[in-house]
Design a protein around this motif. Structure first.
Motif, PDB file in Angstrom:
ATOM      1  N   THR A 195       0.959  -1.329  -0.458  1.00 23.90           N
ATOM      2  CA  THR A 195      -0.172   0.472   0.117  1.00 23.90           C
ATOM      3  C   THR A 195       0.626   1.292  -0.255  1.00 23.90           C
ATOM      4  N   GLN A 196       1.829   0.882  -0.053  1.00 23.17           N
ATOM      5  CA  GLN A 196       2.895   1.908   0.077  1.00 23.17           C
ATOM      6  C   GLN A 196       3.275   2.474  -1.810  1.00 23.17           C
ATOM      7  N   ILE A 197       3.080   2.967  -1.746  1.00 23.93           N
ATOM      8  CA  ILE A 197       3.339   3.485  -3.867  1.00 23.93           C
ATOM      9  C   ILE A 197       2.978   5.128  -3.959  1.00 23.93           C
ATOM     10  N   PRO A 198       3.287   5.619  -4.631  1.00 23.27           N
ATOM     11  CA  PRO A 198       3.286   6.874  -4.772  1.00 23.27           C
ATOM     12  C   PRO A 198       2.123   7.640  -4.850  1.00 23.27           C
ATOM     13  N   PRO A 199       1.811   8.656  -4.212  1.00 22.94           N
ATOM     14  CA  PRO A 199       0.638   9.248  -3.981  1.00 22.94           C
ATOM     15  C   PRO A 199       0.049   9.148  -5.254  1.00 22.94           C
ATOM     16  N   TYR A 200       0.917  10.168  -6.347  1.00 20.78           N
ATOM     17  CA  TYR A 200       0.261  10.012  -8.065  1.00 20.78           C
ATOM     18  C   TYR A 200      -0.242   9.081  -8.919  1.00 20.78           C
ATOM     19  N   THR A 201       0.138   7.654  -8.107  1.00 20.28           N
ATOM     20  CA  THR A 201      -0.917   6.491  -8.263  1.00 20.28           C
ATOM     21  C   THR A 201      -2.180   6.951  -8.132  1.00 20.28           C
ATOM     22  N   ASN A 202      -2.781   7.231  -6.706  1.00 20.13           N
ATOM     23  CA  ASN A 202      -4.371   7.387  -7.188  1.00 20.13           C
ATOM     24  C   ASN A 202      -4.829   6.019  -7.095  1.00 20.13           C
ATOM     25  N   SER A 203      -4.159   5.193  -6.509  1.00 18.39           N
ATOM     26  CA  SER A 203      -4.747   3.760  -6.353  1.00 18.39           C
ATOM     27  C   SER A 203      -4.593   3.656  -4.605  1.00 18.39           C
ATOM     28  N   GLN A 204      -5.259   2.566  -4.155  1.00 19.37           N
ATOM     29  CA  GLN A 204      -5.328   1.632  -3.251  1.00 19.37           C
ATOM     30  C   GLN A 204      -3.828   0.858  -2.353  1.00 19.37           C
ATOM     31  N   ASN A 205      -3.246   0.319  -4.187  1.00 16.77           N
ATOM     32  CA  ASN A 205      -2.374  -0.753  -3.269  1.00 16.77           C
ATOM     33  C   ASN A 205      -1.753  -0.837  -4.875  1.00 16.77           C
ATOM     34  N   ALA A 206      -0.721  -1.490  -5.051  1.00 15.43           N
ATOM     35  CA  ALA A 206      -0.030  -1.602  -5.979  1.00 15.43           C
ATOM     36  C   ALA A 206      -0.401  -3.178  -6.820  1.00 15.43           C
ATOM     37  N   PHE A 207      -0.984  -3.717  -6.537  1.00 15.80           N
ATOM     38  CA  PHE A 207      -1.804  -4.560  -7.412  1.00 15.80           C
ATOM     39  C   PHE A 207      -3.012  -2.859  -7.927  1.00 15.80           C
ATOM     40  N   LEU A 208      -3.976  -2.724  -7.383  1.00 18.31           N
ATOM     41  CA  LEU A 208      -4.798  -2.421  -8.192  1.00 18.31           C
ATOM     42  C   LEU A 208      -4.487  -0.955  -9.341  1.00 18.31           C
ATOM     43  N   TYR A 209      -2.594  -0.147  -9.030  1.00 17.22           N
ATOM     44  CA  TYR A 209      -2.459   0.736  -9.653  1.00 17.22           C
ATOM     45  C   TYR A 209      -1.706  -0.679 -11.156  1.00 17.22           C
ATOM     46  N   LEU A 210      -1.070  -1.477 -10.416  1.00 11.49           N
ATOM     47  CA  LEU A 210      -0.208  -1.809 -12.170  1.00 11.49           C
ATOM     48  C   LEU A 210      -2.117  -2.458 -13.075  1.00 11.49           C
ATOM     49  N   ILE A 211      -2.957  -2.630 -13.096  1.00 13.96           N
ATOM     50  CA  ILE A 211      -4.301  -3.514 -13.670  1.00 13.96           C
ATOM     51  C   ILE A 211      -5.061  -2.555 -14.474  1.00 13.96           C
ATOM     52  N   GLU A 212      -5.397  -1.230 -13.355  1.00 17.04           N
ATOM     53  CA  GLU A 212      -5.237   0.376 -13.711  1.00 17.04           C
ATOM     54  C   GLU A 212      -4.773   0.908 -15.005  1.00 17.04           C
ATOM     55  N   ILE A 213      -3.323   0.951 -14.810  1.00 14.66           N
ATOM     56  CA  ILE A 213      -2.625   1.632 -16.346  1.00 14.66           C
ATOM     57  C   ILE A 213      -2.531  -0.288 -17.404  1.00 14.66           C
ATOM     58  N   ASP A 214      -2.060   0.524 -18.336  1.00 11.82           N
ATOM     59  CA  ASP A 214      -2.077   0.244 -19.624  1.00 11.82           C
ATOM     60  C   ASP A 214      -0.384  -0.591 -19.576  1.00 11.82           C
ATOM     61  N   ILE A 215       0.078  -1.475 -18.937  1.00 10.57           N
ATOM     62  CA  ILE A 215       1.423  -1.906 -19.199  1.00 10.57           C
ATOM     63  C   ILE A 215       2.260  -2.081 -20.996  1.00 10.57           C
ATOM     64  N   LEU A 216       0.912  -2.553 -21.883  1.00 15.49           N
ATOM     65  CA  LEU A 216       1.240  -3.163 -22.904  1.00 15.49           C
ATOM     66  C   LEU A 216       2.133  -1.393 -23.639  1.00 15.49           C
ATOM     67  N   LEU A 217       1.989  -0.521 -22.916  1.00 14.33           N
ATOM     68  CA  LEU A 217       2.142   1.134 -23.301  1.00 14.33           C
ATOM     69  C   LEU A 217       3.251   1.044 -22.963  1.00 14.33           C
TER      70      LEU A 217
END
Length: 83
Positions: A38-60
């Protein structure tokens, strides 16, 4: 292969962004590990790393860069915790 090894392989380039994305969606251990972070950069606007990673398009390129940045910091933190 455990979740830490999957992350390492992705960071090293031996696992493609497509392969890593599949692990995110279908590997429960990966979800559990990243959801605890849960300690991820505040600019991610996500509750945890998993949610952040599925919200962004890692194929770009930008998504791949951001995901690898977050995961490398996560691994560094975990390695330091085990010392």
């Amino acid at each position: 292969m455990n979740s830490i090894d999957i992350i390492k392989n992705y960071l090293e380039g031996s696992l493609s962004p497509q392969g890593f994305q599949k692990e995110l969606y279908y590997n429960k251990d990966m979800e559990d590990l990243l959801s605890k972070e849960t300690q991820i950069p505040p600019y991610t606007n996500s509750q945890n790393a998993f949610l952040y990673l599925i919200e962004i398009d890692i194929l770009l390129p930008s998504g791949e860069f951001d995901s690898k940045d977050l995961l490398s910091k996560l691994l560094t933190k975990k390695i330091l915790a085990f010392r």
